[in-house]
Scaffold this motif. Structure first.
Motif, PDB file in Angstrom:
ATOM      1  N   LEU A   1       1.145  -1.012   0.322  1.00 15.35           N
ATOM      2  CA  LEU A   1      -0.135   0.005   0.193  1.00 15.35           C
ATOM      3  C   LEU A   1       0.704   1.101   0.299  1.00 15.35           C
ATOM      4  CD1 LEU A   1      -2.772  -0.743   2.681  1.00 15.35           C
ATOM      5  CD2 LEU A   1      -2.568  -1.216   0.015  1.00 15.35           C
ATOM      6  N   LEU A   2       2.109   1.418   0.903  1.00 15.58           N
ATOM      7  CA  LEU A   2       3.016   1.860   0.502  1.00 15.58           C
ATOM      8  C   LEU A   2       3.271   2.746  -0.261  1.00 15.58           C
ATOM      9  CD1 LEU A   2       4.706   2.423   4.325  1.00 15.58           C
ATOM     10  CD2 LEU A   2       2.934   3.975   3.882  1.00 15.58           C
ATOM     11  N   ALA A   3       3.853   1.266  -1.340  1.00 11.71           N
ATOM     12  CA  ALA A   3       4.525   1.299  -2.294  1.00 11.71           C
ATOM     13  C   ALA A   3       3.597   2.273  -3.349  1.00 11.71           C
ATOM     14  CB  ALA A   3       4.941   0.319  -3.134  1.00 11.71           C
ATOM     15  N   LEU A   4       2.386   1.811  -3.311  1.00  8.79           N
ATOM     16  CA  LEU A   4       1.552   2.500  -4.656  1.00  8.79           C
ATOM     17  C   LEU A   4       1.284   3.733  -4.196  1.00  8.79           C
ATOM     18  CD1 LEU A   4      -1.375  -0.198  -4.761  1.00  8.79           C
ATOM     19  CD2 LEU A   4      -0.122   0.113  -6.076  1.00  8.79           C
ATOM     20  N   ASP A   5       1.147   4.060  -2.738  1.00  9.42           N
ATOM     21  CA  ASP A   5       1.435   5.635  -2.436  1.00  9.42           C
ATOM     22  C   ASP A   5       2.768   6.196  -3.183  1.00  9.42           C
ATOM     23  OD1 ASP A   5      -0.954   5.678  -1.240  1.00  9.42           O
ATOM     24  OD2 ASP A   5      -0.164   5.195   0.789  1.00  9.42           O
ATOM     25  N   LEU A   6       3.598   5.140  -3.011  1.00 11.85           N
ATOM     26  CA  LEU A   6       5.144   6.571  -3.382  1.00 11.85           C
ATOM     27  C   LEU A   6       4.782   6.047  -4.959  1.00 11.85           C
ATOM     28  CD1 LEU A   6       7.210   5.041  -0.818  1.00 11.85           C
ATOM     29  CD2 LEU A   6       6.531   7.690  -1.399  1.00 11.85           C
TER      30      LEU A   6
ATOM     31  N   ARG B   1      11.264   6.374  -3.096  1.00 15.83           N
ATOM     32  CA  ARG B   1      10.599   5.427  -3.958  1.00 15.83           C
ATOM     33  C   ARG B   1      12.280   4.305  -3.565  1.00 15.83           C
ATOM     34  NH1 ARG B   1       7.600   7.886  -7.439  1.00 15.83           N
ATOM     35  NH2 ARG B   1       8.833   7.922  -8.798  1.00 15.83           N
ATOM     36  N   VAL B   2      13.486   4.862  -4.104  1.00 17.58           N
ATOM     37  CA  VAL B   2      14.791   4.524  -4.156  1.00 17.58           C
ATOM     38  C   VAL B   2      15.421   3.950  -2.028  1.00 17.58           C
ATOM     39  CG1 VAL B   2      17.417   4.419  -3.948  1.00 17.58           C
ATOM     40  CG2 VAL B   2      15.794   5.584  -6.078  1.00 17.58           C
ATOM     41  N   ALA B   3      14.423   5.541  -1.823  1.00 20.64           N
ATOM     42  CA  ALA B   3      14.924   4.818  -0.063  1.00 20.64           C
ATOM     43  C   ALA B   3      13.958   3.580   0.599  1.00 20.64           C
ATOM     44  CB  ALA B   3      14.233   6.002   0.334  1.00 20.64           C
ATOM     45  N   LEU B   4      12.405   3.549   0.172  1.00 19.85           N
ATOM     46  CA  LEU B   4      11.990   2.514   0.685  1.00 19.85           C
ATOM     47  C   LEU B   4      12.807   0.539   0.193  1.00 19.85           C
ATOM     48  CD1 LEU B   4       9.782   1.346   1.256  1.00 19.85           C
ATOM     49  CD2 LEU B   4       8.330   1.457  -0.278  1.00 19.85           C
TER      50      LEU B   4
END
Length: 437
Positions: free
Chosen positions: A47-52, A121-124
């Motif tokens: 879910l966080l990935a989609l938000d990012l 996105r890279v940080a995640l």
């Protein structure tokens, strides 16, 4: 060198409950804290990935980071633990885990609310890699410590309790995560994980004795010594034994990994909504937790095959029943659709509950006492390959056939694995009432 069974001041062996209770502050409670935080985080990652700004398939692929590290991480983790000791490795990586989660919260919270850039996105991805790598050190370090601290006569009970603690954490974690997200911040789960990891790290630093995972003399720094012919012969024998046992237990690992994929997909194909699917998972989890202590006692008294074989067979039968009922009752109404998902899931849950801790117990059984951490790293790498391949089996089958066929394939693999374990386990693992060979 073997670890003697803990004795009371009077010289008599302590009851199993006292031994396990003495390990609670150094192993079991920290494990519960860590796995609760991790379980709270895992459902939120996509879910966080989609938000990012990740696409749907990219968001799903992020969760494979933990699968990749379970395959690539154990051997480097074993080298670290062997060099600095279990407690030092666990404390250092625990601190890194806390720092990574705090950084994730600080960096990603503004991006979720105000818009994300590629750097977020890279940080995640980087932060998830750090978390997954540190988690591998924690898992291997505690497994190696338990292999030393537990008397052979109650090894299965101790390892099964460890598996049960993981399962309890997997139930508690998402509930805690839901409470945190109810405040309006999905990234708050990073802080939750940071808090649980910090508490676990403090308990390990205070209660875990130093040097417990180093059973032999410390390896000298510098150039690695040449291995003697006897050591090479031992390594070949251990690898052969691991391969023989791993061949049978890998289908069980694959079935565990694929259950959160196959069961929800089949539930959706039957027309059930997410609430009913979650209820089915919850009921199955309750059964698993109730079977933790009986499974360990059964293993110690009657041998590993007494649990590993029923575990594989019941899970295989559950997957086959899931495929059969999912096909036969797919258009017979909501009630039958629910039963088609519930009954096989309960059967799978009983099998999985019986197998709580079986993989870790077998890893200790097939590893020599001397330099056990390194051998456990081999074992975990071998099974990590199975975890990594498990989703590929479902994906490959689902490309050409309904999801019920994927369930049937997993069921067949588990039954074959159970037959293989029935043949080989009595030969290479402790029988009931005997000490580990």
């Amino acid at each position: 060198m073997t670890t003697p069974e803990p004795a009371s001041p009077s010289g008599r062996s302590r009851p199993a409950s006292q031994v396990l209770w003495s390990l609670a502050p150094s192993v079991y409670i920290p494990s519960l804290l860590e796995f609760s935080g991790l379980a709270a985080l895992m459902p939120v990652i996509p879910l966080l990935a989609l938000d990012l700004g990740f696409s749907a398939w990219q968001a799903a692929a992020l969760t494979t980071i933990f699968g990749l590290t379970s395959f690539l991480g154990p051997i480097p983790a074993g080298h670290l633990i062997s060099r600095v000791g279990a407690r030092s490795a666990l404390v250092v990586t625990g601190c890194l885990l806390v720092v990574a989660n705090v950084i994730a919260f600080v960096v990603l919270t503004p991006a979720v609310h105000d818009g994300a850039a590629p750097v977020h996105r890279v940080a995640l991805v980087v932060l998830l890699l750090v978390m997954a790598t540190n988690t591998q050190v924690w898992q291997l370090g505690r497994q190696a410590y338990l292999g030393t601290a537990l008397p052979p006569m109650m090894r299965a009970r101790g390892m099964t309790l460890f598996g049960g603690v993981i399962r309890i954490g997997q139930v508690i974690g998402p509930l805690l995560g839901a409470v945190v997200m109810a405040t309006g911040s999905d990234t708050g789960v990073f802080l939750l994980f940071a808090v649980t990891a910090a508490a676990a790290t403090v308990m390990i630093a205070v209660f875990l004795p130093p040097g417990e995972a180093q059973l032999g003399p410390a390896r000298p720094r510098g150039r690695r010594p040449a291995r003697s012919p006897a050591r090479r012969t031992l390594n070949r024998a251990v690898l052969a034994r691991m391969a023989v046992v791993g061949l049978g237990i890998t289908p069980v690992m694959m079935a565990r990994v694929n259950r959160p994929v196959i069961v929800p997909l089949l539930g959706a194909a039957l027309g059930l909504d997410s609430v009913w699917i979650s209820i089915v998972f919850g009921l199955s989890a309750v059964l698993e937790i109730l079977l933790v202590i009986p499974a360990g006692t059964l293993m110690d008294r009657h041998g590993r095959a007494a649990v590993a074989v029923p575990c594989a067979v019941l899970m295989g039968a559950g997957y086959l029943l899931l495929a059969i009922l999912g096909t036969a009752w797919s258009e017979q109404g909501q009630s039958l659709a629910l039963l088609a998902l519930l009954l096989p899931s309960l059967l799978i849950g009983i099998g999985n509950g019986l197998g709580s801790g079986i993989v870790m117990t077998l890893g200790i059984d097939v590893s020599p006492v001397h330099d056990r951490t390194r051998y456990l790293a081999w074992w975990n790498t071998m099974l990590g390959a199975g975890r990594l391949a498990a989703p590929l089996v479902v994906t490959g089958v689902a490309l050409f056939a309904p999801i019920t066929v994927a369930g049937a394939a997993m069921g067949g693999l588990c039954l074959v694995g159970g037959a293989w374990l029935a043949r080989v386990l009595p030969r290479v693992t402790p029988s009931g009432g005997t000490r580990a060979r």
